[in-house]
Scaffold this motif. Sequence first.
Motif, mmCIF file in Angstrom:
data_model
loop_
_atom_site.group_PDB
_atom_site.id
_atom_site.type_symbol
_atom_site.label_atom_id
_atom_site.label_comp_id
_atom_site.label_asym_id
_atom_site.label_seq_id
_atom_site.Cartn_x
_atom_site.Cartn_y
_atom_site.Cartn_z
ATOM 1 N N GLU A 1 0.954 -1.207 -0.095
ATOM 2 C CA GLU A 1 -0.117 0.090 -0.030
ATOM 3 C C GLU A 1 0.797 1.290 0.063
ATOM 4 O O GLU A 1 1.929 1.163 0.620
ATOM 5 N N GLU B 1 -1.276 7.778 -2.499
ATOM 6 C CA GLU B 1 -1.412 8.393 -3.855
ATOM 7 C C GLU B 1 -2.184 9.669 -3.735
ATOM 8 O O GLU B 1 -3.278 9.699 -3.055
ATOM 9 N N THR C 1 -3.999 12.327 -6.434
ATOM 10 C CA THR C 1 -4.278 12.485 -7.936
ATOM 11 C C THR C 1 -4.070 13.810 -8.477
ATOM 12 O O THR C 1 -4.914 14.332 -8.935
ATOM 13 N N LEU D 1 -5.331 9.168 -1.473
ATOM 14 C CA LEU D 1 -5.770 7.855 -1.425
ATOM 15 C C LEU D 1 -4.539 7.001 -0.746
ATOM 16 O O LEU D 1 -3.565 7.220 -0.857
ATOM 17 N N THR E 1 -3.648 3.376 -1.776
ATOM 18 C CA THR E 1 -3.745 2.675 -2.805
ATOM 19 C C THR E 1 -2.819 1.208 -2.776
ATOM 20 O O THR E 1 -1.640 1.284 -2.296
ATOM 21 N N CYS F 1 -6.392 -2.743 -8.705
ATOM 22 C CA CYS F 1 -6.082 -1.686 -7.689
ATOM 23 C C CYS F 1 -7.429 -1.177 -6.778
ATOM 24 O O CYS F 1 -8.221 -1.098 -7.197
ATOM 25 N N THR F 2 -7.053 -1.055 -5.433
ATOM 26 C CA THR F 2 -8.214 -0.616 -4.706
ATOM 27 C C THR F 2 -7.557 0.813 -4.213
ATOM 28 O O THR F 2 -6.392 1.005 -3.791
ATOM 29 N N GLN F 3 -8.391 1.957 -4.268
ATOM 30 C CA GLN F 3 -7.884 3.437 -3.832
ATOM 31 C C GLN F 3 -8.836 3.642 -2.698
ATOM 32 O O GLN F 3 -9.956 4.166 -3.033
ATOM 33 N N GLY G 1 -11.435 2.082 -7.581
ATOM 34 C CA GLY G 1 -10.025 1.389 -8.057
ATOM 35 C C GLY G 1 -10.046 1.310 -9.503
ATOM 36 O O GLY G 1 -10.758 1.876 -10.293
#
Length: 135
Positions: A70, A73, A75, A83, A85, A96-98, A106
């Motif tokens: 993990e 992130e 954006t 996030l 991520t 991907c999970t955000q 994601g």
Amino acid sequence: MPVDFSGTWVLESNDNFEDYMKILNIDLVTRKVAVQLSQTKVIIQDENKLTIKTLSTFRNYEISLTIGEEFDECTKGLDNRKLKTLVSWEGDTLVCTQKGEKANRGWKHWIEGDKLHMELYCEDVVCRQVFIRKK
Ligand code: YOG
């Protein structure tokens, strides 16, 4: 390493990108520009390290990560959210999970022939993108 995503991939179809941008609260003027863009993914995969550049004439976005770890992130230049991520393998698919303000956020990437497929999701919206490998 199940699959190697490395390469340059050019956007061929972009289904529901408008709704994906709406759910991220991207303003109308920006959406009108962004929906028209060609996007190119430049992916560098080396063992469990991954760099994904999303390039366009309007804005670029880049992440570098270790698969299975993990990371934070931001954006920047997109919806400017913070996030947590995580990118991992599910078979030959990169998932991907955000985690952040928006639920169920994601993306997934997988390859079929010379096409790179992507699903971008957020809340109840799914955007589907297909890229073709640049020779
Ligand atoms: O890719 O998460 O490949 O990061 C999605 C844009 C448009 C800017 C692009 C610029 C979301 C205005 C990244 C388009 C909409 C619209 C080119 C998707 C937000 C703002 C950068 C993504 C992952 C997986 C790697």
